[in-house]
Design an enzyme around this catalytic site. Structure first.
Site, PDB file in Angstrom:
ATOM      1  CG  ASN A 108      75.371   3.426  11.897  1.00 13.72           C
ATOM      2  OD1 ASN A 108      75.120   4.225  11.010  1.00 13.72           O
ATOM      3  ND2 ASN A 108      76.583   2.970  12.131  1.00 13.72           N
ATOM      4  CG  ASN A 147      94.539  -0.354  13.748  1.00 13.52           C
ATOM      5  OD1 ASN A 147      95.179  -1.099  14.488  1.00 13.52           O
ATOM      6  ND2 ASN A 147      93.272  -0.056  13.941  1.00 13.52           N
ATOM      7  N   GLY A 191      80.787   0.453  19.902  1.00 11.51           N
ATOM      8  CA  GLY A 191      81.049  -0.367  18.723  1.00 11.51           C
ATOM      9  C   GLY A 191      81.016  -1.813  19.158  1.00 11.51           C
ATOM     10  CG  ASN A 192      82.457  -6.222  17.868  1.00 17.91           C
ATOM     11  OD1 ASN A 192      81.465  -6.710  18.421  1.00 17.91           O
ATOM     12  ND2 ASN A 192      83.433  -6.946  17.384  1.00 17.91           N
ATOM     13  NE  ARG A 217      87.008  -7.246  24.140  1.00 18.69           N
ATOM     14  CZ  ARG A 217      87.301  -6.127  23.494  1.00 18.69           C
ATOM     15  NH1 ARG A 217      86.830  -4.963  23.906  1.00 18.69           N
ATOM     16  NH2 ARG A 217      88.073  -6.162  22.442  1.00 18.69           N
ATOM     17  NE  ARG A 220      93.873   1.297  17.870  1.00 18.36           N
ATOM     18  CZ  ARG A 220      93.109   0.227  18.064  1.00 18.36           C
ATOM     19  NH1 ARG A 220      93.029  -0.696  17.136  1.00 18.36           N
ATOM     20  NH2 ARG A 220      92.436   0.091  19.170  1.00 18.36           N
ATOM     21  N   GLY A 229      80.064   2.314  15.653  1.00 23.99           N
ATOM     22  CA  GLY A 229      79.044   1.598  14.866  1.00 23.99           C
ATOM     23  C   GLY A 229      77.636   1.649  15.442  1.00 23.99           C
ATOM     24  CB  ILE A 230      76.135   0.355  18.550  1.00 20.47           C
ATOM     25  CG1 ILE A 230      76.509  -1.082  18.147  1.00 20.47           C
ATOM     26  CG2 ILE A 230      74.788   0.387  19.248  1.00 20.47           C
ATOM     27  CD1 ILE A 230      76.837  -2.006  19.314  1.00 20.47           C
ATOM     28  CD  GLU A 280      89.181   4.605  16.969  1.00 21.46           C
ATOM     29  OE1 GLU A 280      88.360   3.944  16.320  1.00 21.46           O
ATOM     30  OE2 GLU A 280      89.747   4.158  17.984  1.00 21.46           O
ATOM     31  CG  HIS A 316      87.575   2.438  22.363  1.00 21.62           C
ATOM     32  ND1 HIS A 316      86.593   1.819  23.107  1.00 21.62           N
ATOM     33  CD2 HIS A 316      87.840   1.619  21.326  1.00 21.62           C
ATOM     34  CE1 HIS A 316      86.293   0.659  22.553  1.00 21.62           C
ATOM     35  NE2 HIS A 316      87.032   0.509  21.462  1.00 21.62           N
ATOM     36  CG  ASP A 360      76.417  -7.159  13.162  1.00 22.66           C
ATOM     37  OD1 ASP A 360      75.461  -6.364  13.112  1.00 22.66           O
ATOM     38  OD2 ASP A 360      77.437  -7.047  12.464  1.00 22.66           O
ATOM     39  CG  PHE A 361      73.252  -3.454  18.220  1.00 24.79           C
ATOM     40  CD1 PHE A 361      73.840  -3.682  19.450  1.00 24.79           C
ATOM     41  CD2 PHE A 361      71.963  -2.942  18.184  1.00 24.79           C
ATOM     42  CE1 PHE A 361      73.163  -3.403  20.627  1.00 24.79           C
ATOM     43  CE2 PHE A 361      71.272  -2.652  19.353  1.00 24.79           C
ATOM     44  CZ  PHE A 361      71.874  -2.885  20.572  1.00 24.79           C
ATOM     45  NE  ARG A 362      75.351  -4.347  10.702  1.00 22.63           N
ATOM     46  CZ  ARG A 362      76.488  -3.897  10.182  1.00 22.63           C
ATOM     47  NH1 ARG A 362      76.464  -3.035   9.216  1.00 22.63           N
ATOM     48  NH2 ARG A 362      77.641  -4.324  10.625  1.00 22.63           N
TER      49      ARG A 362
HETATM   50  P1  ADP Z   1      84.620  -2.068  16.088  1.00 23.37           P
HETATM   51  O1  ADP Z   1      85.390  -0.944  15.432  1.00 23.37           O
HETATM   52  O2  ADP Z   1      84.778  -2.162  17.566  1.00 23.37           O
HETATM   53  O3  ADP Z   1      84.764  -3.396  15.397  1.00 23.37           O
HETATM   54  P2  ADP Z   1      82.274  -0.687  15.054  1.00 23.37           P
HETATM   55  O4  ADP Z   1      82.422   0.683  15.574  1.00 23.37           O
HETATM   56  O5  ADP Z   1      82.519  -0.935  13.615  1.00 23.37           O
HETATM   57  O6  ADP Z   1      83.073  -1.729  15.929  1.00 23.37           O
HETATM   58  O7  ADP Z   1      80.783  -1.170  15.399  1.00 23.37           O
HETATM   59  C1  ADP Z   1      80.309  -2.444  15.095  1.00 23.37           C
HETATM   60  C2  ADP Z   1      78.889  -2.560  15.620  1.00 23.37           C
HETATM   61  O8  ADP Z   1      78.104  -1.502  15.049  1.00 23.37           O
HETATM   62  C3  ADP Z   1      78.205  -3.863  15.248  1.00 23.37           C
HETATM   63  O9  ADP Z   1      77.414  -4.317  16.326  1.00 23.37           O
HETATM   64  C4  ADP Z   1      77.317  -3.442  14.095  1.00 23.37           C
HETATM   65  O10 ADP Z   1      76.174  -4.245  14.016  1.00 23.37           O
HETATM   66  C5  ADP Z   1      76.932  -2.047  14.470  1.00 23.37           C
HETATM   67  N1  ADP Z   1      76.562  -1.282  13.275  1.00 23.37           N
HETATM   68  C6  ADP Z   1      77.387  -0.767  12.336  1.00 23.37           C
HETATM   69  N2  ADP Z   1      76.676  -0.157  11.353  1.00 23.37           N
HETATM   70  C7  ADP Z   1      75.384  -0.290  11.678  1.00 23.37           C
HETATM   71  C8  ADP Z   1      74.143   0.129  11.085  1.00 23.37           C
HETATM   72  N3  ADP Z   1      74.110   0.815   9.938  1.00 23.37           N
HETATM   73  N4  ADP Z   1      73.006  -0.189  11.714  1.00 23.37           N
HETATM   74  C9  ADP Z   1      73.034  -0.886  12.868  1.00 23.37           C
HETATM   75  N5  ADP Z   1      74.149  -1.303  13.489  1.00 23.37           N
HETATM   76  C10 ADP Z   1      75.301  -1.010  12.912  1.00 23.37           C
END
Ligand code: ADP
Length: 395
Positions: A334, A7, A209-210, A240, A90, A330-331, A383, A179, A282-284
């Site tokens: 998780n 990728n 995800g992001n 975005r 990819r 990611g979101i 992926e 995606h 970042d969602f965290r």
């Molecule tokens: P991309 O591939 O588009 O960069 P990801 O699928 O990796 O994105 O997702 C990133 C997002 O997922 C971020 O906002 C991150 O905070 C959130 N994230 C990833 N792991 C966790 C987790 N364990 N708890 C909460 N949020 C998470």
């Protein structure tokens, strides 16, 4: 056969070497800062992550280092290049030319190049990755797997914008969606989880995800998706904006004295969760901020979930029903809070969540209650594995 999945970004190159038979990841890693200085992170299965600084003026050196790492007598996972049977690349944008993955030939490369205008940052980088691999592995078959391909089944009513038709004819302005590898992988898995035939299932996949997008997959075919000509449309994302009133662009340009590039920079890089919260993309960080009562973090989470729920509703309408909703990335994988908030808008579809299952969700699990009319599931996306499978199918 082992498949090397690549990728390639403009200054980075992620890789995984996968045993196609067992689907085990033998090693993975990333080359970063290509063209600047160069850093390789490499991790063999079950081994320690190694980081090393290496001069990478171009992607060819980066691939060279990846191969050296994979064949290193101590930490490598194969004896020689001969043990890499194929490479899966990819590719971001296949325009209307590619509705499925293809074996890479000179013609294919030319056709991908013709799509460069549609993804000026990504496609040239993807092609550089192909060229770099061809240099070092001239006899190894390579496959291109497109982010846009899965969405090519959308009907015109879903992909046409309300713009002058000649823009579609002359410039190919239409919805493409991204995606796709993930939406395809997760929707197939959702049907399996439901015990239904893929070509008889209506699924809404929320890839959160992001970058984030939603798709409506009816009878095994994508019928609509939220990203458009570019990945800027649709959901509120990390940085975005997603959907906005297009007239905002002119308004902000005047107020902030920005040109079109300046406005695009704001919409792509300074908006979304980060823009609303002023805290982070970042969602965290947002959930931590929300716990401390940060009002803008709370607002960002609310806007994010509401937008997802609105799309789910519109796609249930588009398909005249829905059997399954799958959360991924990611979101989606998780953050139980997001799934709970999104589903709280969907009672009218007969959806009820199993709070306990949602809280402790792991791999591939159903989180809706037994009496829910629609199954809701968490399905981790993969992926790289999807690219590996496509590659094997073609070579
Ligand atoms: P991309 O591939 O588009 O960069 P990801 O699928 O990796 O994105 O997702 C990133 C997002 O997922 C971020 O906002 C991150 O905070 C959130 N994230 C990833 N792991 C966790 C987790 N364990 N708890 C909460 N949020 C998470």
């Amino acid at each position: 056969m082992n498949v090397l999945v690549i990728n390639c970004g403009s200054s980075s190159l992620k890789f995984q070497l996968i045993n196609a038979k067992s689907e085990e990841v033998l090693a993975k890693g990333i080359c970063e800062r290509i063209g600047i200085d160069g850093r390789l992170t490499y991790q063999p299965e079950g081994g320690e992550k190694e980081k090393s600084e290496k001069a990478m003026p171009t992607h060819t050196e980066a691939i060279q280092f990846v191969i050296e790492a994979l064949t290193n007598p101590e930490t490598g996972v194969v004896n020689s290049l001969d043990e890499i049977g194929a490479v899966g690349h990819r590719m971001v944008h296949g325009g209307e030319k590619f509705a499925s993955s293809v074996v890479i030939t000179d013609e294919v490369k030319k056709a991908v190049e013709e799509c460069n205008d549609l993804a000026p940052l990504h496609n040239p980088a993807n092609l550089i990755g192909v060229a770099a691999c061809e240099n070092l592995m001239p006899n190894t078959p390579m496959v291109a797997v497109f982010d846009t391909a899965f969405h090519q089944t959308m009907p015109p009513k879903a992909y046409m914008y309300g713009l002058p038709y000649e823009y579609y004819e002359k410039y190919k302005v239409r919805r493409y969606g991204f995606h796709g590898t993930s939406h395809s992988f997760v929707s197939k898995r959702a049907a399996e989880l439901l015990g239904k035939a893929y070509d008889e299932t209506k699924t809404i996949v929320c890839h959160l995800g992001n970058g984030a997008s939603i798709s409506a997959v009816k009878d095994g075919k994508c019928v609509d998706t939220s990203m458009g000509l570019t990945p800027l449309e649709g959901l509120v994302m990390g940085t975005r904006s997603g959907d906005i009133d297009p007239a905002i662009m002119e308004y902000i340009a005047k107020k902030e004295d920005l040109d079109i590039a300046g406005v695009m920079n704001v919409l792509n890089k300074k908006s979304g969760l980060e823009g609303i919260s002023g805290l982070s993309s970042d969602f965290r960080d947002l959930t931590a901020g929300a716990k401390e009562g940060n009002k803008r973090a709370i607002a960002a989470i609310e806007v994010f979930c509401y937008r997802v729920a609105k799309y789910v509703g519109s796609y249930a309408a588009a398909m005249n029903g829905v059997d399954a909703i799958a959360f991924t990335a990611g979101i989606g994988e998780n953050v139980g809070l997001v799934r709970e908030k999104v589903c709280s808008y969907l009672g009218y579809l007969g959806i009820t969540l199993d709070a306990e299952a949602n809280a402790k969700s792991g791999d591939d699990c159903v989180i809706s209650a037994a009496d829910s009319k629609v199954k809701v599931a968490v399905i981790p996306t993969n992926e790289e594995l999807a690219i590996c499978r496509e590659t094997v199918a073609l070579v």
